[in-house]
Motif scaffolding. Structure first.
Motif, mmCIF file in Angstrom:
data_model
loop_
_atom_site.group_PDB
_atom_site.id
_atom_site.type_symbol
_atom_site.label_atom_id
_atom_site.label_comp_id
_atom_site.label_asym_id
_atom_site.label_seq_id
_atom_site.Cartn_x
_atom_site.Cartn_y
_atom_site.Cartn_z
ATOM 1 N N MET A 1 0.816 -1.212 0.000
ATOM 2 C CA MET A 1 0.000 0.000 0.000
ATOM 3 C C MET A 1 0.854 1.268 0.000
ATOM 4 N N ALA A 2 2.151 1.122 -0.135
ATOM 5 C CA ALA A 2 3.010 2.299 -0.147
ATOM 6 C C ALA A 2 3.350 2.764 -1.554
ATOM 7 N N SER A 3 3.024 1.980 -2.558
ATOM 8 C CA SER A 3 3.416 2.295 -3.927
ATOM 9 C C SER A 3 2.217 2.801 -4.734
ATOM 10 N N VAL A 4 2.244 4.088 -5.076
ATOM 11 C CA VAL A 4 1.174 4.656 -5.890
ATOM 12 C C VAL A 4 1.079 3.906 -7.213
ATOM 13 N N GLY A 5 2.227 3.591 -7.811
ATOM 14 C CA GLY A 5 2.231 2.898 -9.094
ATOM 15 C C GLY A 5 1.591 1.520 -9.023
ATOM 16 N N ALA A 22 -8.748 1.694 8.129
ATOM 17 C CA ALA A 22 -9.002 2.147 9.494
ATOM 18 C C ALA A 22 -7.663 2.270 10.199
ATOM 19 N N GLY A 23 -7.546 3.287 11.002
ATOM 20 C CA GLY A 23 -6.307 3.476 11.736
ATOM 21 C C GLY A 23 -6.170 4.911 12.193
ATOM 22 N N LEU A 24 -4.946 5.294 12.444
ATOM 23 C CA LEU A 24 -4.670 6.652 12.902
ATOM 24 C C LEU A 24 -4.051 7.452 11.759
ATOM 25 N N ARG A 25 -3.289 8.484 12.069
ATOM 26 C CA ARG A 25 -2.769 9.421 11.068
ATOM 27 C C ARG A 25 -2.035 8.720 9.931
ATOM 28 N N ASP A 26 -1.175 7.760 10.264
ATOM 29 C CA ASP A 26 -0.391 7.104 9.218
ATOM 30 C C ASP A 26 -1.284 6.403 8.195
ATOM 31 N N VAL A 27 -2.466 5.963 8.621
ATOM 32 C CA VAL A 27 -3.374 5.263 7.713
ATOM 33 C C VAL A 27 -4.392 6.220 7.098
ATOM 34 N N ILE A 28 -5.127 6.956 7.939
ATOM 35 C CA ILE A 28 -6.217 7.807 7.437
ATOM 36 C C ILE A 28 -5.688 8.940 6.564
ATOM 37 N N ILE A 29 -4.550 9.487 6.907
ATOM 38 C CA ILE A 29 -3.953 10.548 6.077
ATOM 39 C C ILE A 29 -2.932 9.944 5.118
ATOM 40 N N GLY A 30 -1.954 9.208 5.633
ATOM 41 C CA GLY A 30 -0.858 8.689 4.806
ATOM 42 C C GLY A 30 -1.282 7.665 3.775
ATOM 43 N N THR A 31 -1.702 6.489 4.224
ATOM 44 C CA THR A 31 -2.035 5.410 3.292
ATOM 45 C C THR A 31 -3.244 5.758 2.432
ATOM 46 N N GLN A 32 -4.235 6.418 3.029
ATOM 47 C CA GLN A 32 -5.425 6.770 2.249
ATOM 48 C C GLN A 32 -5.090 7.801 1.163
ATOM 49 N N THR A 33 -4.152 8.702 1.433
ATOM 50 C CA THR A 33 -3.715 9.653 0.403
ATOM 51 C C THR A 33 -2.992 8.910 -0.719
ATOM 52 N N THR A 34 -2.205 7.906 -0.364
ATOM 53 C CA THR A 34 -1.556 7.082 -1.387
ATOM 54 C C THR A 34 -2.605 6.389 -2.253
ATOM 55 N N ARG A 46 -14.151 8.229 -9.494
ATOM 56 C CA ARG A 46 -14.802 8.449 -8.201
ATOM 57 C C ARG A 46 -14.049 7.758 -7.075
ATOM 58 N N PHE A 47 -14.170 8.345 -5.866
ATOM 59 C CA PHE A 47 -13.479 7.841 -4.681
ATOM 60 C C PHE A 47 -14.420 7.957 -3.489
ATOM 61 N N ILE A 48 -14.497 6.911 -2.675
ATOM 62 C CA ILE A 48 -15.266 6.946 -1.427
ATOM 63 C C ILE A 48 -14.274 6.753 -0.289
ATOM 64 N N PRO A 49 -14.010 7.819 0.480
ATOM 65 C CA PRO A 49 -13.059 7.698 1.587
ATOM 66 C C PRO A 49 -13.634 6.900 2.750
ATOM 67 N N SER A 50 -12.785 6.493 3.632
ATOM 68 C CA SER A 50 -13.184 5.726 4.810
ATOM 69 C C SER A 50 -13.773 6.659 5.866
ATOM 70 N N ASP A 51 -15.009 7.091 5.618
ATOM 71 C CA ASP A 51 -15.722 7.993 6.534
ATOM 72 C C ASP A 51 -16.895 7.296 7.197
ATOM 73 N N PHE A 52 -16.841 6.031 7.376
ATOM 74 C CA PHE A 52 -17.963 5.283 7.912
ATOM 75 C C PHE A 52 -18.052 5.533 9.415
ATOM 76 N N CYS A 53 -18.629 6.697 9.756
ATOM 77 C CA CYS A 53 -18.686 7.147 11.143
ATOM 78 C C CYS A 53 -19.825 8.157 11.290
ATOM 79 N N THR A 54 -19.869 8.791 12.435
ATOM 80 C CA THR A 54 -20.884 9.802 12.684
ATOM 81 C C THR A 54 -20.720 10.979 11.736
ATOM 82 N N ASP A 55 -21.799 11.693 11.496
ATOM 83 C CA ASP A 55 -21.717 12.878 10.641
ATOM 84 C C ASP A 55 -20.952 13.957 11.404
ATOM 85 N N PHE A 56 -19.793 14.308 10.901
ATOM 86 C CA PHE A 56 -18.918 15.228 11.619
ATOM 87 C C PHE A 56 -19.019 16.671 11.136
#
Length: 189
Positions: A1-5, A22-34, A46-56
């Protein structure tokens, strides 16, 4: 999951990429951005981010780390060259079987902060999966979708336990919403 290519190769030809990370900064920001960048490189529309949570949308900042990470990721995805859909489900309904303070089987209590009649959104994992799949194949899906399998208040849970178990769990006030904010700040510190 570290390789964009490598991820872009796997996403080639897809109509939508759904992040279930699911995870913390390294996953939600880092890996998900990759993953997002790979979807863009592969030409996925189209992209659906991992937002399966309360309406924030209306929740205050700096009170919940996980919500703040999702907000931060939305700054990234909103600026990206891809159409994104955020799916907000409340809480997974299955947590009601985990002996959490809102439904504490061990102590026979239903805990609450603030108003015991406040409705809380819950969505089953199966409903979340079905709704997400439908959204993923619909190119006209809006940017934010809010769903719930059901809504229940702590007071409703007391009545439910009475019907199912013969005697209701006790209703336990854990404090005000202000007390919850203070607890969250203390826990974060």
């Amino acid at each position: 999951m570290a390789s964009v290519g490598a991820i872009a190769d796997a996403c080639s030809g897809a109509d939508c990429v759904v992040s279930a990370l699911a995870g913390l900064r390294d996953v939600i920001i880092g890996t998900q951005t990759t993953l997002l960048n790979a979807a863009i490189r592969a030409g996925v529309p189209r992209f659906i981010p991992s937002d399966f949570c309360t309406d924030f949308a209306d929740l205050p900042e700096d009170e919940n780390r996980n919500i703040d990470l999702r907000r931060e990721f939305h700054e990234i995805v909103d600026a990206a060259a891809i159409s994104a859909t955020s799916i907000r489900i409340g809480a997974f309904a299955e947590v009601l079987s985990y002996n959490i303070p809102i439904l504490n089987y061990k102590d026979g209590t239903v805990g609450h902060w603030g108003d015991p009649d406040h409705l809380i959104d819950f969505t089953t994992m199966n409903d979340t999966a079905a709704f997400t799949a439908a959204a993923a194949v619909d190119p006209t899906t809006r940017a934010v979708l809010r769903i719930a399998s059901f809504q229940v208040s702590p007071a409703d849970l007391v009545a439910f336990t009475g019907k199912v178990l013969g005697s209701p769990f006790g209703l336990g006030r854990m404090g005000s919403l202000e007390d919850l904010q203070a607890k969250n700040k203390t826990d974060r510190a």
